[in-house]
Design a protein around this motif. Structure first.
Motif, PDB file in Angstrom:
ATOM      1  N   PHE A 123      -0.228  48.072  22.942  1.00  0.00           N
ATOM      2  CA  PHE A 123       1.140  47.578  22.893  1.00  0.00           C
ATOM      3  C   PHE A 123       1.757  47.712  24.285  1.00  0.00           C
ATOM      4  O   PHE A 123       1.405  48.615  25.049  1.00  0.00           O
ATOM      5  N   LEU A 124       2.698  46.823  24.588  1.00  0.00           N
ATOM      6  CA  LEU A 124       3.406  46.857  25.859  1.00  0.00           C
ATOM      7  C   LEU A 124       4.704  47.646  25.753  1.00  0.00           C
ATOM      8  O   LEU A 124       5.426  47.518  24.759  1.00  0.00           O
ATOM      9  N   GLY A 250       5.593  43.462  22.173  1.00  0.00           N
ATOM     10  CA  GLY A 250       4.459  42.766  22.761  1.00  0.00           C
ATOM     11  C   GLY A 250       3.165  43.540  22.602  1.00  0.00           C
ATOM     12  O   GLY A 250       3.156  44.773  22.652  1.00  0.00           O
ATOM     13  N   TRP A 251       2.068  42.831  22.395  1.00  0.00           N
ATOM     14  CA  TRP A 251       0.755  43.464  22.259  1.00  0.00           C
ATOM     15  C   TRP A 251      -0.319  42.570  22.876  1.00  0.00           C
ATOM     16  O   TRP A 251      -0.114  41.374  23.091  1.00  0.00           O
ATOM     17  N   TRP A 252      -1.481  43.153  23.136  1.00  0.00           N
ATOM     18  CA  TRP A 252      -2.655  42.425  23.612  1.00  0.00           C
ATOM     19  C   TRP A 252      -3.873  42.838  22.793  1.00  0.00           C
ATOM     20  O   TRP A 252      -3.962  43.977  22.320  1.00  0.00           O
ATOM     21  N   GLY A 253      -4.793  41.897  22.613  1.00  0.00           N
ATOM     22  CA  GLY A 253      -5.990  42.182  21.832  1.00  0.00           C
ATOM     23  C   GLY A 253      -7.174  41.361  22.299  1.00  0.00           C
ATOM     24  O   GLY A 253      -7.101  40.628  23.293  1.00  0.00           O
ATOM     25  N   LEU A 254      -8.273  41.482  21.576  1.00  0.00           N
ATOM     26  CA  LEU A 254      -9.526  40.814  21.925  1.00  0.00           C
ATOM     27  C   LEU A 254      -9.971  39.922  20.776  1.00  0.00           C
ATOM     28  O   LEU A 254      -9.911  40.318  19.607  1.00  0.00           O
ATOM     29  N   ALA A 289       2.069  51.945  31.633  1.00  0.00           N
ATOM     30  CA  ALA A 289       3.163  51.735  30.671  1.00  0.00           C
ATOM     31  C   ALA A 289       2.737  50.906  29.468  1.00  0.00           C
ATOM     32  O   ALA A 289       3.491  50.059  28.976  1.00  0.00           O
ATOM     33  N   VAL A 290       1.513  51.157  28.984  1.00  0.00           N
ATOM     34  CA  VAL A 290       1.064  50.534  27.741  1.00  0.00           C
ATOM     35  C   VAL A 290       0.544  51.622  26.812  1.00  0.00           C
ATOM     36  O   VAL A 290       0.166  52.714  27.250  1.00  0.00           O
ATOM     37  N   VAL A 291       0.492  51.303  25.517  1.00  0.00           N
ATOM     38  CA  VAL A 291       0.095  52.274  24.501  1.00  0.00           C
ATOM     39  C   VAL A 291      -1.194  51.788  23.834  1.00  0.00           C
ATOM     40  O   VAL A 291      -1.184  50.744  23.166  1.00  0.00           O
TER      41      VAL A 291
END
Length: 328
Positions: A123-124, A250-254, A289-291
């Motif tokens: 997560f951002l 906001g989030w990032w994934g694969l 600064a991301v989780v």
């Protein structure tokens, strides 16, 4: 052999072939499509992760391919069109899977059928930043300025329908202003534009701006988390600054292209999860600064369903309308 027997044998053969493919994987470099420009915090994280992942991939490198812009649509299309053999993986985010299908007609990919969830990555933690040249030191001061000359203020986004763009629309609705959105291909380019006063404000991941904040070129006036960031301890949260109530994170994934064998998806998941849960790498992510927030493939798929629902609520609040997607 009967017809039924041939069918059963065929399924067994396919299953054995997929298992063998997973056991031998990888035997060549892997392309990693990143849905944002080089130099952005997610790009930097994935390049650092690639070095940690390579030993677990039998020494095979991850070759980063940046496909920034258009709210992740260009990258998602490239991913959807790739061979489902595990040698193309895609770093996706909230716009790719949750917002784009609600905001655009005729997307060149279907997030529900063309992309296979592998794992959520992180997560951002985001911040609201302004140019140091603007002379603004707080959200209250920014609001006052925006309500008198909002048509003179430009705000960096990732394109129509992106998370920064939706926040701008929501903020304009809240304040009765007309701050103008300007699209960029990533947080890195947006940060440089802000430092050069080409845009006057934006909301992006904190990691993109820390160096510029320390250099005095941009100012952080709020952070999006529930509590203050230890990286910016003197900066209030949006709620503390009087701009609370905006939903979503906001989030990032694969992801992988459709048709990638489940055995391969599981193997790739295990490798990425191991790296992103390593204590040293988690400490590195904290400084960006991301989780970290990894999942199983099934867990990521379940999360995406809920995130789509949250996106519907946010889009309604932001008063955003569907548009025809037009390739740049």
């Amino acid at each position: 052999m009967t017809k039924f027997g041939r069918i059963v044998f065929g399924f067994l053969f396919i299953g054995c072939a997929a298992t063998a493919q997973a056991q031998n994987y990888p035997d060549r470099p892997i392309r990693l499509i990143v849905s944002i420009a080089a130099g952005s915090v997610t790009d930097i994280i994935m390049r650092t992760a690639a070095a940690e992942l390579t030993p677990l991939l039998g020494g095979q490198p991850l070759v980063i391919e940046n496909r920034g812009g258009a709210s992740g649509i260009v990258a998602a299309q490239a991913c959807a069109q790739a061979a489902p053999d595990g040698y193309t993986l895609c770093v996706i985010y909230h716009s790719t899977m949750s917002y784009n299908p609600l905001l655009f007609d005729h997307l060149p990919y279907d997030p529900d059928t063309d992309l296979v969830p592998v794992t959520r990555l992180f997560f951002l933690n985001e911040g609201l930043f302004v140019s140091a040249d603007l002379g603004v030191n707080s959200v209250a001061e920014l609001k006052k300025m925006a309500q008198t000359k909002s048509d003179q203020l430009n705000y960096a986004t990732l394109g129509d329908g992106s998370f920064p763009d939706l926040f701008l629309r929501w903020m304009n609705n809240q304040w009765g202003t007309k701050i103008v959105g300007v699209p960029y291909k990533g947080g890195g380019p947006a940060a440089q534009a802000l430092a050069g006063n080409q845009v006057q404000l934006t909301r992006f991941g904190i990691g993109n701006f820390l160096g510029l904040v320390k250099a005095g070129k941009v100012k952080a006036i709020a952070v999006s988390a529930d509590k203050r960031s230890p990286l910016l301890p003197d900066v209030p949260t949006l709620a503390e600054a009087g701009l609370g109530g905006y939903p979503g994170q906001g989030w990032w994934g694969l992801a992988a292209p459709k048709g990638t064998p489940p055995a391969l998806v599981d193997k790739i998941n295990a490798i990425f999860v191991k790296v992103f849960n390593d204590p040293k790498f988690m400490a590195y992510l904290d400084q960006q600064a991301v989780v970290p927030a990894t999942t199983t493939p099934a867990g990521f798929a379940a999360f995406l369903k809920e995130d789509r629902k949250a996106a519907e609520s946010l889009i309604k609040i932001a008063n955003s309308k569907r548009e025809e997607y037009k390739p740049q």
